[in-house]
Motif scaffolding. Structure first.
Motif, PDB file in Angstrom:
ATOM      1  N   GLY A  84       0.774  -1.238   0.000  1.00 54.65           N
ATOM      2  CA  GLY A  84       0.000   0.000   0.000  1.00 54.65           C
ATOM      3  C   GLY A  84       0.803   1.284   0.000  1.00 54.65           C
ATOM      4  O   GLY A  84       0.270   2.350   0.322  1.00 54.65           O
ATOM      5  N   TYR A  85       2.061   1.224  -0.399  1.00 51.80           N
ATOM      6  CA  TYR A  85       2.895   2.422  -0.442  1.00 51.80           C
ATOM      7  C   TYR A  85       3.045   2.919  -1.888  1.00 51.80           C
ATOM      8  O   TYR A  85       2.649   2.243  -2.842  1.00 51.80           O
ATOM      9  CB  TYR A  85       4.282   2.133   0.130  1.00 51.80           C
ATOM     10  N   LYS A  86       3.614   4.091  -2.018  1.00 52.31           N
ATOM     11  CA  LYS A  86       3.902   4.653  -3.329  1.00 52.31           C
ATOM     12  C   LYS A  86       5.411   4.865  -3.467  1.00 52.31           C
ATOM     13  O   LYS A  86       6.110   5.013  -2.461  1.00 52.31           O
ATOM     14  CB  LYS A  86       3.178   5.988  -3.509  1.00 52.31           C
ATOM     15  N   PRO A  87       5.902   4.885  -4.683  1.00 48.45           N
ATOM     16  CA  PRO A  87       7.345   5.124  -4.856  1.00 48.45           C
ATOM     17  C   PRO A  87       7.713   6.544  -4.460  1.00 48.45           C
ATOM     18  O   PRO A  87       6.879   7.457  -4.511  1.00 48.45           O
ATOM     19  CB  PRO A  87       7.555   4.893  -6.361  1.00 48.45           C
ATOM     20  N   LEU A  88       8.948   6.736  -4.040  1.00 52.47           N
ATOM     21  CA  LEU A  88       9.433   8.069  -3.727  1.00 52.47           C
ATOM     22  C   LEU A  88       9.821   8.805  -5.012  1.00 52.47           C
ATOM     23  O   LEU A  88      10.190   8.176  -6.008  1.00 52.47           O
ATOM     24  CB  LEU A  88      10.652   7.981  -2.802  1.00 52.47           C
ATOM     25  N   LYS A  89       9.756  10.109  -4.985  1.00 57.24           N
ATOM     26  CA  LYS A  89      10.247  10.900  -6.111  1.00 57.24           C
ATOM     27  C   LYS A  89      11.726  11.174  -5.876  1.00 57.24           C
ATOM     28  O   LYS A  89      12.113  11.731  -4.852  1.00 57.24           O
ATOM     29  CB  LYS A  89       9.463  12.201  -6.220  1.00 57.24           C
ATOM     30  N   VAL A  90      12.528  10.763  -6.824  1.00 58.16           N
ATOM     31  CA  VAL A  90      13.976  10.785  -6.627  1.00 58.16           C
ATOM     32  C   VAL A  90      14.646  11.642  -7.704  1.00 58.16           C
ATOM     33  O   VAL A  90      14.389  11.473  -8.890  1.00 58.16           O
ATOM     34  CB  VAL A  90      14.551   9.352  -6.676  1.00 58.16           C
ATOM     35  N   THR A  91      15.485  12.539  -7.276  1.00 58.90           N
ATOM     36  CA  THR A  91      16.287  13.313  -8.228  1.00 58.90           C
ATOM     37  C   THR A  91      17.731  12.834  -8.222  1.00 58.90           C
ATOM     38  O   THR A  91      18.426  12.906  -9.229  1.00 58.90           O
ATOM     39  CB  THR A  91      16.252  14.814  -7.888  1.00 58.90           C
TER      40      THR A  91
END
Length: 485
Positions: A84-91
């Motif tokens: 139930g999690y979402k991916p992190l936004k990664v730079t």
């Protein structure tokens, strides 16, 4: 009928119709390689319904690739979504082997998985996203992602012979077992074995929904290994001829991988059935494809029970090289018969691609060897040249990429050396060429050129029955020497 009753009736009908269509959709085949009869059919459909898996598109067909290894990167995505999690936004990635610019989705899921503590820390900043996931790693990934109570089962006995309380994954593995998520194989968990996409899908589906969970069998507090009888030592040793050779739980290439062998590793062989060797692997039964085992007898004849295919070149309408009344096809057959007789006297199982003046095609010869589960293939020929000065013996193995290349070369060298020594032939050496019959055979395969029919000195030996016996004995001895080392 009143308006209220009519409304209720339509509501029930709508629910019933929706249930029927939902059931049909749930039971429909999504992937060409996952039929409705497959053990993981419902679990894979369950995960696909929830967007956790996608599969692959090949030639317009959707496939899941059940038996492909699941990678660390794929596992990260599946459990992040499943929990139930979402991916992190990664730079900027935390890992030098993941580029968020070229693999933004992978990077996001891996970063989220690491933030949740699903994987062990990576000291060298290499996550290895495309490396297969081991069963031990899986236990931590699944148990942590789905918040299984590790402490509740920490004092419970291990159900697995190869997992003790001091094992680094003990608590995670116990949590999986006592929650009905994983039951191992034949009393072992095999923490270092790799997982297939099918197996990982089963574990994730079971963790997500209790309808898929297994019945938990009671565990005796005593050591689970105590009542297991280890397979006995045998008279035949199998020596791995390649690296990263799979040891499987059953005699097929889709069963669970329970271990790996590298070139030179040795195991006791209990029996042979077709292409598969039943082996004693670390005290348990396993199966290895015999093409990648050099089978070595520990007593008596070195070639006893070995399956050897001899291929007398040419035949029938194809005489091969010709000099006057002499033809290659007759010389090759005469020498092959000597080799056959000597090998069989030593207990080998010998097949000939032709036993008379017939003409099997090159593909026929290859198919014949595979049909008889060959462990070795020796093709016998006579050479020719435009110059009568060309003479001597040379032996070939394939130049194409072949996992058993080193075995090909060893066999070719043993045979070539014996012919040169016993028949007093000029040594033209061991060479590489892609002759059809050896290029299409993965088991150790060589092609022998006994001598030149166009050279008078060689010819006098090739057509002499006494020398044909010498040539045959030399090939026989070369095979014996190969199995002696």
């Amino acid at each position: 009928m009143s308006l209220k009753k009519t409304s209720i009736l339509f509501s029930f009908l709508a629910i019933a119709i929706f249930a029927i269509f939902s059931s049909e959709a749930y039971a429909s085949q999504r992937f060409a390689d996952v039929p409705s009869t497959h053990e993981a059919f419902h679990q894979i459909n369950y995960l696909e319904d929830r967007g956790i898996i996608e599969g692959y598109s090949e030639n317009g067909t959707r496939v899941f690739k059940l038996y492909q290894h699941v990678t660390r990167g794929q596992a990260a995505k599946m459990v992040v979504l499943g929990a139930g999690y979402k991916p992190l936004k990664v730079t900027q990635s935390s890992f030098i082997d993941i580029d968020p610019k070229t693999e933004p989705e992978l990077s996001g899921y891996v970063e989220r998985a690491m933030s949740l503590g699903l994987f062990n820390e990576v000291p060298d900043k290499r996550f290895k996203p495309h490396t297969p996931l081991t069963r031990g790693e899986m236990s931590k990934v699944v148990a942590t992602a789905f918040k299984l109570d590790l402490e509740e089962y920490a004092s419970y006995p291990s159900p697995f012979c190869d997992i003790t309380s001091d094992h680094p994954y003990f608590k995670y593995i116990n949590a999986l077992y006592y929650n009905g998520i994983s039951q191992g194989s034949k009393g072992k968990f095999n923490p270092d074995s790799y997982l297939t996409r099918m197996q990982f899908s089963l574990f994730v589906a079971r963790a997500m929904d209790k309808q898929f969970r297994l019945t938990v069998k009671p565990v005796n507090a005593q050591n689970p290994c105590q009542h297991q009888t280890a397979p006995e030592k045998t008279d035949t040793i199998g020596r791995a001829t390649v690296n990263n050779l799979n040891v499987r739980s059953e005699a097929n290439n889709r069963s669970e991988i329970i271990g790996k062998l590298n070139r030179g590793d040795e195991i006791y062989v209990i029996s042979i059935d077709g292409w598969w060797a039943k082996v004693n692997y670390q005290g348990s039964i396993g199966y290895v494809h015999k093409t990648y085992l050099k089978l070595l007898s520990q007593s008596g004849s070195k070639v006893k029970n070995r399956i050897i295919v001899l291929d007398p070149g040419h035949g029938g309408k194809d005489p091969g090289a010709v000099k006057g009344k002499y033809a290659e096809k007759r010389i090759a057959l005469a020498v092959a018969n000597v080799v056959k007789r000597k090998l069989e006297n030593d207990g080998a199982i010998v097949y000939m691609t032709r036993e008379g003046d017939t003409y099997p095609t090159l593909q026929d010869r290859v198919d014949f060897a595979h049909k008889h589960y060959a462990e070795m293939f020796v093709s016998i020929h006579v050479n020719s040249a435009s110059s009568s000065s060309a003479k001597g013996t040379e032996t070939y193995y394939s130049i194409s990429a072949n996992d058993n290349e080193l075995e090909d070369r060893a066999l070719a060298t043993n045979i070539n050396n014996e012919i040169v020594k016993q028949a007093n032939m000029q040594n033209r050496g061991v060479k590489r060429a892609d002759y059809y019959v050896i290029r299409h055979s993965v088991f150790p395969s060589v092609l022998v050129e006994l001598g030149f029919i166009t050279n008078n000195e060689d010819l006098s030996k090739l057509v002499n029955s006494n020398y044909q016996e010498v040539f045959g004995n030399a090939i026989y001895q070369g095979i014996v020497h190969y199995y002696s080392n």
